[in-house]
Write a protein that holds these residues in place. Sequence first.
Motif, short mmCIF file in Angstrom:
data_model
loop_
_atom_site.label_atom_id
_atom_site.label_comp_id
_atom_site.label_asym_id
_atom_site.label_seq_id
_atom_site.Cartn_x
_atom_site.Cartn_y
_atom_site.Cartn_z
N THR A 12 0.88 -1.33 0.18
CA THR A 12 -0.08 0.13 0.04
C THR A 12 0.85 0.97 -0.03
OG1 THR A 12 -1.66 -1.32 1.20
CG2 THR A 12 -1.89 1.14 1.13
N ALA A 13 1.81 1.35 0.83
CA ALA A 13 2.87 2.35 0.81
C ALA A 13 3.59 2.65 -0.50
CB ALA A 13 3.81 2.19 2.00
N LEU A 14 3.95 1.43 -0.93
CA LEU A 14 4.51 1.55 -2.55
C LEU A 14 3.54 2.06 -3.53
CD1 LEU A 14 6.91 1.01 -4.40
CD2 LEU A 14 5.96 -1.28 -4.71
N ALA A 15 2.24 1.81 -3.43
CA ALA A 15 1.08 2.21 -4.36
C ALA A 15 0.83 3.28 -4.10
CB ALA A 15 -0.12 1.13 -4.13
N VAL A 16 0.98 3.91 -2.89
CA VAL A 16 0.70 5.36 -2.56
C VAL A 16 1.74 6.36 -3.02
CG1 VAL A 16 0.34 6.95 -0.41
CG2 VAL A 16 -0.92 5.06 -0.67
N THR A 17 2.95 5.90 -2.91
CA THR A 17 4.23 6.53 -3.31
C THR A 17 4.17 6.67 -4.91
OG1 THR A 17 5.30 5.73 -1.67
CG2 THR A 17 6.74 6.61 -3.27
N VAL A 18 3.98 5.78 -5.53
CA VAL A 18 3.69 5.68 -7.31
C VAL A 18 2.64 6.54 -7.46
CG1 VAL A 18 3.46 4.28 -9.25
CG2 VAL A 18 4.85 3.47 -7.33
N ALA A 19 1.68 6.43 -6.83
CA ALA A 19 0.34 7.33 -7.46
C ALA A 19 0.88 8.81 -7.07
CB ALA A 19 -0.86 7.08 -6.53
N PHE A 20 1.30 9.08 -5.84
CA PHE A 20 1.72 10.64 -5.57
C PHE A 20 2.83 11.03 -6.84
CE2 PHE A 20 4.36 13.79 -3.27
CZ PHE A 20 3.23 14.72 -3.26
N ALA A 21 3.59 10.10 -7.11
CA ALA A 21 4.63 10.62 -8.10
C ALA A 21 3.97 10.76 -9.45
CB ALA A 21 5.80 9.68 -8.06
N ILE A 22 3.25 9.94 -9.79
CA ILE A 22 2.47 10.27 -11.16
C ILE A 22 1.53 11.31 -11.12
CG2 ILE A 22 0.80 9.11 -12.50
CD1 ILE A 22 1.54 6.49 -11.84
N VAL A 27 0.82 17.17 -12.98
CA VAL A 27 0.65 18.71 -12.50
C VAL A 27 1.72 19.27 -13.09
CG1 VAL A 27 0.58 20.36 -10.74
CG2 VAL A 27 -0.70 18.19 -10.59
N GLY A 28 3.16 18.81 -13.08
CA GLY A 28 4.11 19.42 -13.51
C GLY A 28 4.19 19.57 -15.10
N THR A 29 3.81 18.54 -15.44
CA THR A 29 3.57 18.55 -17.11
C THR A 29 2.58 19.71 -17.78
OG1 THR A 29 4.41 16.29 -17.36
CG2 THR A 29 3.22 17.12 -19.25
N ILE A 30 1.35 19.48 -17.21
CA ILE A 30 0.33 20.35 -17.36
C ILE A 30 0.65 21.78 -17.10
CG2 ILE A 30 -2.00 21.08 -17.04
CD1 ILE A 30 -2.51 18.08 -16.48
N GLY A 31 1.37 22.12 -16.11
CA GLY A 31 1.62 23.35 -15.61
C GLY A 31 2.96 23.97 -16.51
N TRP A 32 3.88 23.14 -17.16
CA TRP A 32 4.70 23.57 -17.82
C TRP A 32 4.10 23.70 -19.48
CZ3 TRP A 32 9.09 25.94 -18.19
CH2 TRP A 32 9.78 26.11 -19.22
N ARG A 33 3.26 23.07 -19.84
CA ARG A 33 2.38 23.15 -20.95
C ARG A 33 1.89 24.50 -21.07
NH1 ARG A 33 0.77 23.87 -25.37
NH2 ARG A 33 -0.29 22.56 -26.74
N TRP A 34 1.24 24.66 -19.99
CA TRP A 34 0.57 26.06 -19.86
C TRP A 34 1.20 27.16 -20.11
CZ3 TRP A 34 0.80 29.48 -15.64
CH2 TRP A 34 -0.32 30.61 -15.79
N TYR A 35 2.63 27.18 -19.24
CA TYR A 35 3.29 28.23 -18.91
C TYR A 35 3.99 28.59 -20.53
CZ TYR A 35 7.18 31.16 -17.40
OH TYR A 35 8.19 32.08 -17.27
#
Length: 86
Positions: A12-22, A27-35
Amino acid sequence: MAGEIQRPHSRTALAVTVAFAILIAGVGTIGWRWYSYVTAGASPYDEVGIEVNRRLPESLRVWGCERIKDRFPRAVPPYGCQPGQV
């Protein structure tokens, strides 16, 4: 012990970590695309940029629209940058 690899406490901890990284990567990709759309885009009518810009909070949307208007002063403002279009 110093050279051992630590394993996650649970799957569960691994799944949460991977989901958070994704989530952070998305968010970073969409933010950079908008900027890049509002500061360096080739056209004010990029469909993805317009859609991202119009879904942002008002303060970011206004900032983005001002950048687009500064870069393309003679163009009709894209959807979301004209009064009453949100």
